[in-house]
Design a protein around this motif. Structure first.
Motif, PDB file in Angstrom:
ATOM      1  N   SER A   1      43.065  39.461  27.643  1.00 10.27           N
ATOM      2  CA  SER A   1      42.484  40.785  27.458  1.00 10.27           C
ATOM      3  C   SER A   1      43.439  41.632  26.626  1.00 10.27           C
ATOM      4  CB  SER A   1      42.199  41.453  28.808  1.00 10.27           C
ATOM      5  OG  SER A   1      43.405  41.759  29.474  1.00 10.27           O
ATOM      6  N   HIS A   2      42.981  42.809  26.251  1.00  4.30           N
ATOM      7  CA  HIS A   2      43.778  43.655  25.369  1.00  4.30           C
ATOM      8  C   HIS A   2      45.096  44.111  25.992  1.00  4.30           C
ATOM      9  CE1 HIS A   2      40.239  44.834  22.531  1.00  4.30           C
ATOM     10  NE2 HIS A   2      40.884  43.778  22.107  1.00  4.30           N
ATOM     11  N   VAL A   3      45.157  44.264  27.308  1.00  4.50           N
ATOM     12  CA  VAL A   3      46.424  44.703  27.894  1.00  4.50           C
ATOM     13  C   VAL A   3      47.493  43.625  27.822  1.00  4.50           C
ATOM     14  CG1 VAL A   3      45.349  46.407  29.425  1.00  4.50           C
ATOM     15  CG2 VAL A   3      45.775  44.069  30.257  1.00  4.50           C
TER      16      VAL A   3
ATOM     17  N   ALA B   1      44.912  33.796  37.215  1.00  4.94           N
ATOM     18  CA  ALA B   1      44.507  34.812  36.247  1.00  4.94           C
ATOM     19  C   ALA B   1      43.974  36.029  36.981  1.00  4.94           C
ATOM     20  CB  ALA B   1      43.444  34.253  35.314  1.00  4.94           C
ATOM     21  N   PRO B   2      44.499  37.219  36.664  1.00  9.86           N
ATOM     22  CA  PRO B   2      43.983  38.412  37.326  1.00  9.86           C
ATOM     23  C   PRO B   2      42.595  38.751  36.811  1.00  9.86           C
ATOM     24  CG  PRO B   2      45.499  39.034  35.593  1.00  9.86           C
ATOM     25  CD  PRO B   2      45.530  37.526  35.666  1.00  9.86           C
ATOM     26  N   ALA B   3      41.920  39.624  37.533  1.00  8.09           N
ATOM     27  CA  ALA B   3      40.616  40.084  37.077  1.00  8.09           C
ATOM     28  C   ALA B   3      40.784  40.971  35.860  1.00  8.09           C
ATOM     29  CB  ALA B   3      39.915  40.842  38.198  1.00  8.09           C
ATOM     30  N   THR B   4      39.814  40.919  34.971  1.00  8.57           N
ATOM     31  CA  THR B   4      39.779  41.794  33.803  1.00  8.57           C
ATOM     32  C   THR B   4      38.890  42.983  34.114  1.00  8.57           C
ATOM     33  OG1 THR B   4      40.110  39.973  32.242  1.00  8.57           O
ATOM     34  CG2 THR B   4      39.112  41.989  31.380  1.00  8.57           C
TER      35      THR B   4
ATOM     36  N   ARG C   1      31.294  50.429  35.320  1.00  2.18           N
ATOM     37  CA  ARG C   1      32.588  49.766  35.456  1.00  2.18           C
ATOM     38  C   ARG C   1      32.329  48.325  35.878  1.00  2.18           C
ATOM     39  NH1 ARG C   1      35.993  52.297  39.745  1.00  2.18           N
ATOM     40  NH2 ARG C   1      33.999  52.530  40.822  1.00  2.18           N
ATOM     41  N   GLY C   2      33.342  47.497  35.745  1.00  2.79           N
ATOM     42  CA  GLY C   2      33.140  46.116  36.146  1.00  2.79           C
ATOM     43  C   GLY C   2      34.412  45.303  36.106  1.00  2.79           C
ATOM     44  N   ALA C   3      34.278  44.042  36.509  1.00  4.45           N
ATOM     45  CA  ALA C   3      35.420  43.130  36.551  1.00  4.45           C
ATOM     46  C   ALA C   3      34.945  41.714  36.280  1.00  4.45           C
ATOM     47  CB  ALA C   3      36.114  43.212  37.911  1.00  4.45           C
ATOM     48  N   ILE C   4      35.839  40.925  35.650  1.00  4.37           N
ATOM     49  CA  ILE C   4      35.599  39.502  35.385  1.00  4.37           C
ATOM     50  C   ILE C   4      36.729  38.713  36.028  1.00  4.37           C
ATOM     51  CG2 ILE C   4      35.298  37.706  33.633  1.00  4.37           C
ATOM     52  CD1 ILE C   4      34.557  39.934  31.650  1.00  4.37           C
ATOM     53  N   ARG C   5      36.383  37.679  36.795  1.00  2.28           N
ATOM     54  CA  ARG C   5      37.385  36.774  37.348  1.00  2.28           C
ATOM     55  C   ARG C   5      36.771  35.409  37.548  1.00  2.28           C
ATOM     56  NH1 ARG C   5      40.537  37.772  42.981  1.00  2.28           N
ATOM     57  NH2 ARG C   5      38.547  37.020  43.818  1.00  2.28           N
TER      58      ARG C   5
END
Length: 707
Positions: free
Chosen positions: A307-309, A340-343, A360-364
């Protein structure tokens, strides 16, 4: 001499500021984010040690719009070569789907709720937050940025740490358009490449941003003809060609550079009902291309989530610069994560501008959760097109992913640099800090999925506005307002249509209604202040705009300065306009407006100088050419005044005051043919309700010339 209209209508605004319906929607090949990599372990290689970093970000670039992503219709040989020799991350995501917050994520290594920028307007990066530029500059790197469009203007705080921050796009021209001010990619890459070469032998950090694939899609030739059926891919092909010489320089010969190539977000191209971006966060807009290239970095394809971070930790590790504590991302090379942490991701523009539910949301682990009144859950490996919502049948997974949403990301955020006392003043004026009324909770009726048709109506209304079909445009906007009376952007759009139609009183009523409802955006309030001044109510305009300008926003200061000069308060207007340069040292509108103030103070040389400064920043400012003509005329230079006025009407063909000036002065200096041409154009196009007596004078002058 007549100065013409000083207080023009502001630009229409939509989520993402888009309007065009793209061709070829949904036709590009879209490899699954979970597809098997060619080299899954490549990211575990030892990190390269480099002396230079080249960060390239392309605006609005879909991950599947490139040849190396499997798109058979793409023409991207330069980027395909970079990918072939670099490390491609097939599962990379942004955290935002609009430009400014996404780039803030990249440069700070922080999530949007951590650095505070949540949308393209109303936010400035806090000065205390370190960025790639401030960190590398402190470590002895030469730093430069060359950006392509207004969302990354220096005023928003991303310029800190850059020795050179080149944002020389044509700001301020054609403000009736809904487009962002931008410059073509080759005009960005050219000076960037010169800087890169000039810094050879030094440690250097260069960020290059190209805006071209952003709607409206209008690639230059030869790509316009080659991609006539899909101009979006034509824009992408043009970007590839523009970047080729820079990529060749950075990766060729004895190069010791880390090249990072990515996009700020993608583009929907009609998928899920979204025309462009900013509304949803499905994969077409959230998934981004990501390639790392460096000498010694093993080439391949990684399925490691990215991800971008992760980009700031990656470039700091590659240059040996210590990362600030607490960054949420990790370097993408030099060892795999245990887990891998959630995005995290968000899309908040529709909430700020329209009062729709915040997203809002999250991917894992390949599962994607979207937190909306009607929640969504997708298995990206089995369902990359996000067609089957699993939320109802997998409620445990929904709860698990929902629990990953950081508490700090909860809505609403503080919007804009407004102090408490200034916020109180705004509230007393009926402005609550956004374009949509704040709500305590949102129901299914607020879910963007149920309102996407309204988005299409707004885009269609904007198209009708631009093609001059004002009655039809107004009718369509009213349909939107009937269904969602809390949508501030609709009031703004209707007011613009009414102003264009010459219905100033109706526009004032529309804007006052938005203010009464608490859904007035900054843009609407600026326009209201300007329109009040045009109606002879400058005092009310000043009272409205002064608290809005207290935070130092350049647009608000420019509007306040115009209203002050319209009210005869020239010295105060000049002082206010000078404050613009504290935030934006290269603001052409401020120079243009200072030229107007100087003319009204009969300071002809000062007016000339200010107009010339405006034009040095943007040659397409019709008002600046007009003011330059008036200054030159009063300095005893009628011939050069005529030349300036001709430039003004070449830019704005319906600039009736300028046409009249040309006719009068041309008659004075004996240029009867030039006078005749200007008079004929004036008589043919000037509206009688505004220019009735002048039209009669013009006809008499034409008879005099003919006689």
């Amino acid at each position: 001499m007549r100065l013409g209209p000083a207080l023009g209508a502001m630009a229409l605004a939509l989520v993402g500021c888009e309007r065009a319906t793209p061709a070829g929607a949904g036709e590009t090949a879209s490899p699954s984010p979970g597809s098997s990599p060619a080299s899954a372990g490549a990211s575990g290689a030892a990190p390269p040690v480099v002396e230079s970093v080249l960060l390239i970000t392309v605006d609005t670039l879909r991950a599947d719009a490139l040849g190396f992503a499997g798109n058979q219709r793409a023409a991207t040989p330069a980027l395909d070569r970079l990918a072939a020799g670099g490390l491609v991350f097939a599962r990379a995501h942004a955290h935002n789907v609009v430009t400014l917050p996404s780039h803030a994520n990249i440069l700070t290594g922080l999530h949007p709720y951590e650095h505070g920028i949540r949308d393209n307007s109303g936010f400035v990066l806090p000065a205390e937050i370190p960025t790639a530029a401030t960190l590398l500059s402190a470590a002895g790197f030469s730093t430069a940025a060359f950006v392509g469009a207004f969302p990354l203007d220096a005023r928003f705080g991303l310029a800190r740490g850059f020795e050179v921050y080149d944002d020389r796009y044509p700001e301020g021209s054609h403000q009736q358009d809904a487009d962002y001010a931008e410059r073509r990619g080759d005009q960005v890459v050219g000076p960037a490449l010169e800087w890169w070469r000039a810094q050879s032998g030094r440690r250097r950090f260069l960020w290059v941003h190209l805006f071209d694939p952003h709607a409206p899609y209008a690639p230059p030739e030869p790509w316009a003809s080659r991609f006539a059926a899909d101009p979006y891919l034509g824009e992408v092909a043009a970007v590839d060609a523009f970047l080729a010489p820079l990529l060749d320089e950075a990766t060729g010969g004895d190069a010791s550079a880390l090249v990072i190539f990515t996009a700020d977000h993608g583009e929907a191209l009609g998928e899920h009902g979204e025309l462009t971006h900013g509304l949803f966060a499905y994969e077409p807009t959230l998934r981004v291309p990501l390639v790392l290239w460096a000498p010694g970095l093993a080439a391949g394809r990684s399925d490691r989530p990215a991800s971008h971070v992760d980009l700031l930790p990656t470039l700091l590790a590659a240059t040996g610069v210590t990362a600030p504590p607490g960054l949420p991302g990790r370097p993408l090379v030099g060892g795999d994560r245990e887990e891998a942490p959630a995005t995290y991701f968000e899309a908040l523009s529709a909430n700020l501008d329209r009062g729709w539910a915040p997203l809002r949301g999250a991917i894992r682990d390949g599962r994607k959760f979207i937190a909306l009144p009607e929640p969504e859950l997708y298995d990206l490996e089995q369902d990359p097109g996000e067609r089957r919502n699993l939320a109802a049948e997998e409620r445990a997974a929904v709860r698990e992913l929902a629990a990953l949403l950081p508490a700090e990301s909860a809505w609403p955020p503080a919007r804009g640099p407004v102090a408490a006392e200034e916020r109180a003043a705004l509230r007393s004026l009926g402005y609550l800090g956004g374009a949509a009324a704040a709500k305590q909770s949102y129901g299914v009726e607020d879910d963007p999925k149920r309102l996407v048709e309204l988005d299409r109506k707004l885009h269609q209304a904007l198209h009708l506005y631009r093609t001059g079909e004002l009655a039809e445009a107004a009718s369509m906007v009213r349909e939107v307002m009937e269904r969602r009376p809390d949508m501030g952007v609709a009031y703004y759009q209707l007011a613009q249509i009414q102003l264009e139609a010459g219905r100033r009183d109706e526009a004032l009523a529309t804007m006052e209604e938005a203010r009464r409802r608490g859904v007035a955006s900054d843009e609407l309030l600026r326009q209201l202040g300007l329109t009040l001044a045009e109606a002879g109510r400058a005092g009310e305009g000043v009272a409205l705009l002064r608290p809005l300008a207290a935070g130092g926003d350049p647009d608000a200061l420019n509007a306040l300065g115009l209203v002050l000069t319209e009210g005869g308060r020239q010295e105060e207007a000049a002082a206010v306009l000078q404050r613009v340069f504290d935030r934006d040292s290269r603001n052409p509108q401020a120079h243009q407006n200072l030229a107007l103030v100087a003319l009204r103070r009969q300071r002809w040389a000062e007016a000339r100088d200010q107009a010339e400064r405006a034009l040095a920043l943007n040659r397409d400012l019709a008002l600046a050419w007009n003011y330059l003509g008036a200054a030159r005329y009063n300095l005893g230079q009628p011939a050069s005044a005529l030349d300036a006025w001709e430039r003004a009407v070449a830019l704005e063909s319906d600039f009736h005051d300028v046409l009249y000036n040309i006719a009068v002065v041309a008659m004075e200096v004996g240029e009867r043919d030039r006078a005749r041409s200007a008079l004929e154009r004036f008589v043919a196009s000037a509206p009688p309700e505004r220019y009735g007596p002048d039209l009669e004078k013009a006809r008499r002058m034409l008879r005099q010339i003919a006689g």
